[in-house]
Design a protein around this motif. Structure first.
Motif, PDB file in Angstrom:
ATOM      1  N   LEU A   1       0.836  -1.209   0.000  1.00 27.68           N
ATOM      2  CA  LEU A   1       0.000   0.000   0.000  1.00 27.68           C
ATOM      3  C   LEU A   1       0.866   1.253   0.000  1.00 27.68           C
ATOM      4  N   TYR A   2       1.930   1.231   0.821  1.00 33.23           N
ATOM      5  CA  TYR A   2       2.844   2.386   0.864  1.00 33.23           C
ATOM      6  C   TYR A   2       3.513   2.598  -0.502  1.00 33.23           C
ATOM      7  N   LEU A   3       3.962   1.478  -1.092  1.00 34.39           N
ATOM      8  CA  LEU A   3       4.679   1.573  -2.367  1.00 34.39           C
ATOM      9  C   LEU A   3       3.763   2.069  -3.481  1.00 34.39           C
ATOM     10  N   SER A   4       2.466   1.688  -3.407  1.00 34.95           N
ATOM     11  CA  SER A   4       1.538   2.107  -4.468  1.00 34.95           C
ATOM     12  C   SER A   4       1.286   3.605  -4.462  1.00 34.95           C
ATOM     13  N   LEU A   5       1.624   4.276  -3.359  1.00 32.14           N
ATOM     14  CA  LEU A   5       1.434   5.734  -3.284  1.00 32.14           C
ATOM     15  C   LEU A   5       2.696   6.490  -3.669  1.00 32.14           C
ATOM     16  N   GLN A   6       3.743   5.745  -4.018  1.00 32.58           N
ATOM     17  CA  GLN A   6       4.985   6.371  -4.458  1.00 32.58           C
ATOM     18  C   GLN A   6       5.049   6.349  -5.989  1.00 32.58           C
ATOM     19  N   GLY A   7       6.039   7.024  -6.541  1.00 36.71           N
ATOM     20  CA  GLY A   7       6.198   7.043  -7.993  1.00 36.71           C
ATOM     21  C   GLY A   7       7.642   7.312  -8.356  1.00 36.71           C
ATOM     22  N   MET A   8       8.063   6.773  -9.500  1.00 37.54           N
ATOM     23  CA  MET A   8       9.420   7.002  -9.976  1.00 37.54           C
ATOM     24  C   MET A   8       9.386   8.202 -10.919  1.00 37.54           C
ATOM     25  N   ARG A   9      10.085   9.243 -10.573  1.00 37.74           N
ATOM     26  CA  ARG A   9      10.094  10.463 -11.366  1.00 37.74           C
ATOM     27  C   ARG A   9      11.535  10.876 -11.654  1.00 37.74           C
ATOM     28  N   ILE A  10      11.729  11.515 -12.823  1.00 41.11           N
ATOM     29  CA  ILE A  10      13.043  12.026 -13.196  1.00 41.11           C
ATOM     30  C   ILE A  10      13.233  13.395 -12.551  1.00 41.11           C
ATOM     31  N   VAL A  11      14.260  13.523 -11.763  1.00 36.43           N
ATOM     32  CA  VAL A  11      14.561  14.806 -11.115  1.00 36.43           C
ATOM     33  C   VAL A  11      15.907  15.301 -11.639  1.00 36.43           C
ATOM     34  N   GLU A  12      16.155  16.541 -11.397  1.00 36.32           N
ATOM     35  CA  GLU A  12      17.402  17.141 -11.886  1.00 36.32           C
ATOM     36  C   GLU A  12      18.597  16.496 -11.199  1.00 36.32           C
ATOM     37  N   GLY A  13      19.678  16.438 -11.957  1.00 35.31           N
ATOM     38  CA  GLY A  13      20.894  15.836 -11.421  1.00 35.31           C
ATOM     39  C   GLY A  13      21.548  14.988 -12.476  1.00 35.31           C
ATOM     40  N   GLY A  14      22.797  15.146 -12.726  1.00 36.47           N
ATOM     41  CA  GLY A  14      23.485  14.387 -13.752  1.00 36.47           C
ATOM     42  C   GLY A  14      23.155  14.926 -15.142  1.00 36.47           C
ATOM     43  N   VAL A  15      23.588  14.217 -16.156  1.00 34.63           N
ATOM     44  CA  VAL A  15      23.377  14.671 -17.542  1.00 34.63           C
ATOM     45  C   VAL A  15      21.929  14.477 -17.950  1.00 34.63           C
ATOM     46  N   PHE A  16      21.348  13.347 -17.667  1.00 33.44           N
ATOM     47  CA  PHE A  16      19.982  13.041 -18.069  1.00 33.44           C
ATOM     48  C   PHE A  16      19.011  13.048 -16.887  1.00 33.44           C
ATOM     49  N   GLY A  17      19.455  13.484 -15.737  1.00 27.63           N
ATOM     50  CA  GLY A  17      18.610  13.444 -14.558  1.00 27.63           C
ATOM     51  C   GLY A  17      18.697  12.075 -13.887  1.00 27.63           C
ATOM     52  N   THR A  18      18.124  11.961 -12.732  1.00 31.03           N
ATOM     53  CA  THR A  18      18.133  10.688 -11.992  1.00 31.03           C
ATOM     54  C   THR A  18      16.721  10.341 -11.567  1.00 31.03           C
ATOM     55  N   ARG A  19      16.446   9.041 -11.457  1.00 30.77           N
ATOM     56  CA  ARG A  19      15.127   8.567 -11.038  1.00 30.77           C
ATOM     57  C   ARG A  19      15.083   8.495  -9.521  1.00 30.77           C
ATOM     58  N   GLU A  20      14.061   9.109  -8.980  1.00 32.78           N
ATOM     59  CA  GLU A  20      13.893   9.074  -7.535  1.00 32.78           C
ATOM     60  C   GLU A  20      12.458   8.699  -7.203  1.00 32.78           C
ATOM     61  N   GLU A  21      12.307   8.096  -6.034  1.00 30.14           N
ATOM     62  CA  GLU A  21      10.980   7.703  -5.576  1.00 30.14           C
ATOM     63  C   GLU A  21      10.362   8.870  -4.824  1.00 30.14           C
ATOM     64  N   VAL A  22       9.203   9.324  -5.299  1.00 30.51           N
ATOM     65  CA  VAL A  22       8.527  10.457  -4.667  1.00 30.51           C
ATOM     66  C   VAL A  22       7.079  10.084  -4.377  1.00 30.51           C
ATOM     67  N   PHE A  23       6.445  10.814  -3.468  1.00 36.48           N
ATOM     68  CA  PHE A  23       5.043  10.571  -3.135  1.00 36.48           C
ATOM     69  C   PHE A  23       4.158  11.158  -4.237  1.00 36.48           C
ATOM     70  N   VAL A  24       3.271  10.305  -4.794  1.00 35.92           N
ATOM     71  CA  VAL A  24       2.394  10.764  -5.885  1.00 35.92           C
ATOM     72  C   VAL A  24       0.919  10.571  -5.545  1.00 35.92           C
ATOM     73  N   GLY A  25       0.610  10.141  -4.328  1.00 39.14           N
ATOM     74  CA  GLY A  25      -0.795   9.965  -3.944  1.00 39.14           C
ATOM     75  C   GLY A  25      -1.448   8.829  -4.718  1.00 39.14           C
ATOM     76  N   LEU A  26      -2.623   9.108  -5.287  1.00 42.91           N
ATOM     77  CA  LEU A  26      -3.396   8.091  -5.999  1.00 42.91           C
ATOM     78  C   LEU A  26      -3.131   8.091  -7.501  1.00 42.91           C
TER      79      LEU A  26
END
Length: 317
Positions: free
Chosen positions: A50-75
């Motif tokens: 349930l906790y994991l389903s409320l997270q999301g993998m998003r590209i954030v700034e950092g590096g040449v192409f950005g980095t994937r980070e887990e962020v809270f995305v709700g539903l």
């Protein structure tokens, strides 16, 4: 008078004795292993999903192409999954598969159970073992076994038709894929369901059969009007098992997928979830799909149990 005195004395004393009685730890010790297993293998994984389903993998700034980070995305993952046509198409295929597999499994299991319970049946133990044996074969092995039986290059059925001057049987082409997959479920599931129904039949008091025969009831009438109505609870139970098993179909289509182009990576919901989690590396999306599938399975099971309870016990607990 003496009795009143005894009551007045024994009442408070009895209460004080009960209050002073030391609490035993035995129930908690006995409950501990089961509770630990429940927490470790059910409660904690469910909460984490349930906790994991409320997270999301998003590209954030950092590096040449950005980095994937887990962020809270709700539903957001639930909205995306519920609007994904491929996810619902998997349920449609699952419905077709279930409409073939579930009635045939229960029907064959009931027929075999009635035949084994017949007064003139012979070699019951051998027959029970022979019918139940496919259930002991792992699902992947059964799928591979039947896959080789379906492939035109290795199928003995297609070999015979070709010898007769006909074409190979297209087991894995077009809509034939549905009965081909359902056949694997039938092969493996009939024995287990037959055993449950047969056990229910053997629990019926023989006096009922004797009374029916004295009234002129034939063996067919005995089976149809007495045995089948009395094993309805067992039929509903096996129906629930088959329905839950249908919603969890994964191994058979995944094993047959390399043998045909008809089975995609999202052919059933569990394959869609697996692709999201382990091919697209999107575990939060896979967790959202898993939660939706689990809620749907729970709702269908609860509905069937309520119907079974009303049918078997007239709505009484």
């Amino acid at each position: 008078m003496a009795g009143d005195v005894t009551q007045r004395v024994s009442g408070p004393l009895g209460s004080r004795t009960a209050r002073r009685r030391p609490r035993t730890a035995a129930p908690y010790v006995l409950l501990g292993p089961a509770l630990a297993l429940f927490l470790a293998f059910l409660a904690i994984p469910v909460v984490y999903a349930l906790y994991l389903s409320l997270q999301g993998m998003r590209i954030v700034e950092g590096g040449v192409f950005g980095t994937r980070e887990e962020v809270f995305v709700g539903l957001a993952n639930y909205r995306e999954t519920l609007t994904d046509g491929a996810f619902w198409s998997g349920f449609g295929r699952l419905a077709v598969y279930g409409l073939i597999a579930v009635p045939l499994t229960l029907g064959l299991a009931l027929c075999f159970a009635l035949l084994l319970d017949h007064a003139g049946a012979r070699a019951r133990r051998l027959s029970r073992a022979a019918i139940f044996l496919p259930y002991a074969v792992p699902g992947v092995i059964a799928s591979l076994l039947w896959g080789f039986m379906y492939l035109p290059s290795t199928s003995p059925f297609s070999y015979l038709t070709e010898k007769m001057g006909l074409d190979a049987i297209p087991f894995l082409e077009g809509t034939n894929i549905f009965p081909s997959l359902a056949n694997i479920a039938l092969w493996g599931g009939v024995g287990f369901n037959m055993l449950i129904i047969y056990t229910s039949l053997r629990s019926i008091p023989p006096e009922i059969y004797d009374a029916a025969r004295m009234d002129g009831c034939s063996e067919w009438q005995l089976a149809w009007r007495i045995k089948v109505p009395l094993v309805v609870p067992a039929l509903l139970l096996t129906g629930l098992f088959s329905l839950v098993g249908t919603l969890q179909v994964y191994g058979e289509p995944t094993t047959l997928a390399p043998m045909t182009t008809e089975i995609s990576q999202t052919w059933v919901p569990l394959m869609h979830i697996y692709r999201s989690g382990f091919i697209q590396d999107d575990l939060p999306m896979a967790a959202a799909g898993s939660v939706i599938l689990a809620i749907g399975t729970f709702a269908v099971s609860l509905l069937l149990l309520r119907v079974a309870q009303r049918r078997a016990f007239g709505g009484h607990q």
